[in-house]
Design a protein around this motif. Structure first.
Motif, short mmCIF file in Angstrom:
data_model
loop_
_atom_site.label_atom_id
_atom_site.label_comp_id
_atom_site.label_asym_id
_atom_site.label_seq_id
_atom_site.Cartn_x
_atom_site.Cartn_y
_atom_site.Cartn_z
N TYR A 124 76.75 -24.30 -26.78
CA TYR A 124 77.64 -24.20 -25.48
C TYR A 124 79.26 -23.94 -25.92
O TYR A 124 80.56 -23.62 -25.49
N ASN A 125 79.39 -24.24 -28.38
CA ASN A 125 80.93 -23.56 -28.27
C ASN A 125 80.99 -21.96 -28.25
O ASN A 125 82.01 -21.82 -28.24
N LEU A 127 80.42 -20.54 -25.94
CA LEU A 127 81.26 -20.54 -24.20
C LEU A 127 82.75 -20.20 -24.72
O LEU A 127 83.73 -19.64 -23.69
N SER A 128 82.97 -20.76 -25.79
CA SER A 128 85.05 -20.79 -25.73
C SER A 128 85.01 -19.30 -26.32
O SER A 128 86.83 -18.85 -26.53
N PHE A 129 83.95 -18.03 -26.32
CA PHE A 129 84.81 -16.87 -27.47
C PHE A 129 84.58 -15.76 -25.51
O PHE A 129 83.25 -15.96 -24.88
N SER A 130 85.64 -15.28 -24.91
CA SER A 130 85.14 -14.52 -24.37
C SER A 130 84.50 -13.15 -24.45
O SER A 130 83.85 -12.74 -23.82
N GLY A 135 81.54 -14.03 -30.25
CA GLY A 135 80.61 -15.83 -30.33
C GLY A 135 79.24 -15.81 -31.18
O GLY A 135 78.89 -16.54 -32.23
N ASN A 189 80.19 -25.78 -16.32
CA ASN A 189 79.84 -24.80 -17.08
C ASN A 189 78.38 -24.23 -16.68
O ASN A 189 77.71 -25.21 -16.17
#
Length: 214
Positions: A124-125, A127-130, A135, A189
């Motif tokens: 899940y974390n 997903l914060s990276f484009s 990531g 998400n």
């Protein structure tokens, strides 16, 4: 090396069950860092304590993520997540702890709710990276303590894409990865992407780079 500046100093060593659990909880951000207090009852197989005619009431919330040293230890029925890694019995004093590598340990790390849940949070974390490369690199460094190699990154990127396609076409296959443990993701998400990322995180967790301290 009086100043202890050389990171390569010291022998390689396989992490204990307690260390492995603490490491994945810390990397995922789930670890409850409070110090002191009562013992806690994290995830364990249902009905295990019935051997002794007792019942096990699993804790909720932050208690599930306390450090391994706070896990309630029943001598006749030790906690399986930790005991599988050759933890000495509490009936006697052990001068030196035995370190081993067995198929059961791999079974724990690939199926135990603590590790599945931590993998989902790490996925899940991501997903914060484009950029998926950033990531994966971030998660790898959190778990292993070193930067990822190009060959490793390419393999994990290919795995991520392959798993995403599988989950995208068969959404029911994401249930195990998304529903194990208390942590839940937002419906906004992509469940297929979170599950694919979780498998990448689980692969890193089960790699030698994470399990062995170098």
């Amino acid at each position: 090396d009086k100043m202890n500046r050389f990171l390569a100093r010291g022998p390689s060593k396989r992490l204990s069950g307690e260390m492995l659990r603490n490491n994945v909880l810390a990397a995922s951000g789930l670890l409850n860092r409070s110090i002191g207090g009562k013992s806690v009852k994290p995830y364990q197989p249902e009905g295990l304590w019935k051997i002794n005619g007792a019942s096990y009431q699993e804790d909720k919330g932050e208690k599930l993520y306390r450090r391994s040293m706070y896990i309630l230890w029943k001598r006749s029925v030790p906690h399986p997540t930790i005991a599988t890694f050759d933890t000495p019995g509490r009936s006697f004093c052990s001068v030196r702890r035995q370190g081993t590598n067995t198929p059961l340990q791999a079974l724990v790390m690939m199926n135990d709710p603590t590790y599945i849940e931590a993998s989902r949070v790490l996925g899940y974390n991501m997903l914060s990276f484009s950029d998926p490369k950033a990531g994966i690199s971030d998660i790898f460094k959190r778990l292993t303590g070193r930067s990822i190699k190009k060959e490793e990154l390419n393999l994990l990127l290919a795995l991520r894409l392959e798993e995403y396609k599988k989950f995208k076409s068969s959404k029911h296959k994401t249930k195990g990865w998304l529903n194990t443990g208390e942590f839940r993701i937002s419906n906004k998400n992509s469940k297929a992407m979170v599950a694919a990322n979780a498998i990448v995180a689980s692969t890193i967790i089960n790699s030698d780079a994470t399990i062995t301290k170098r």
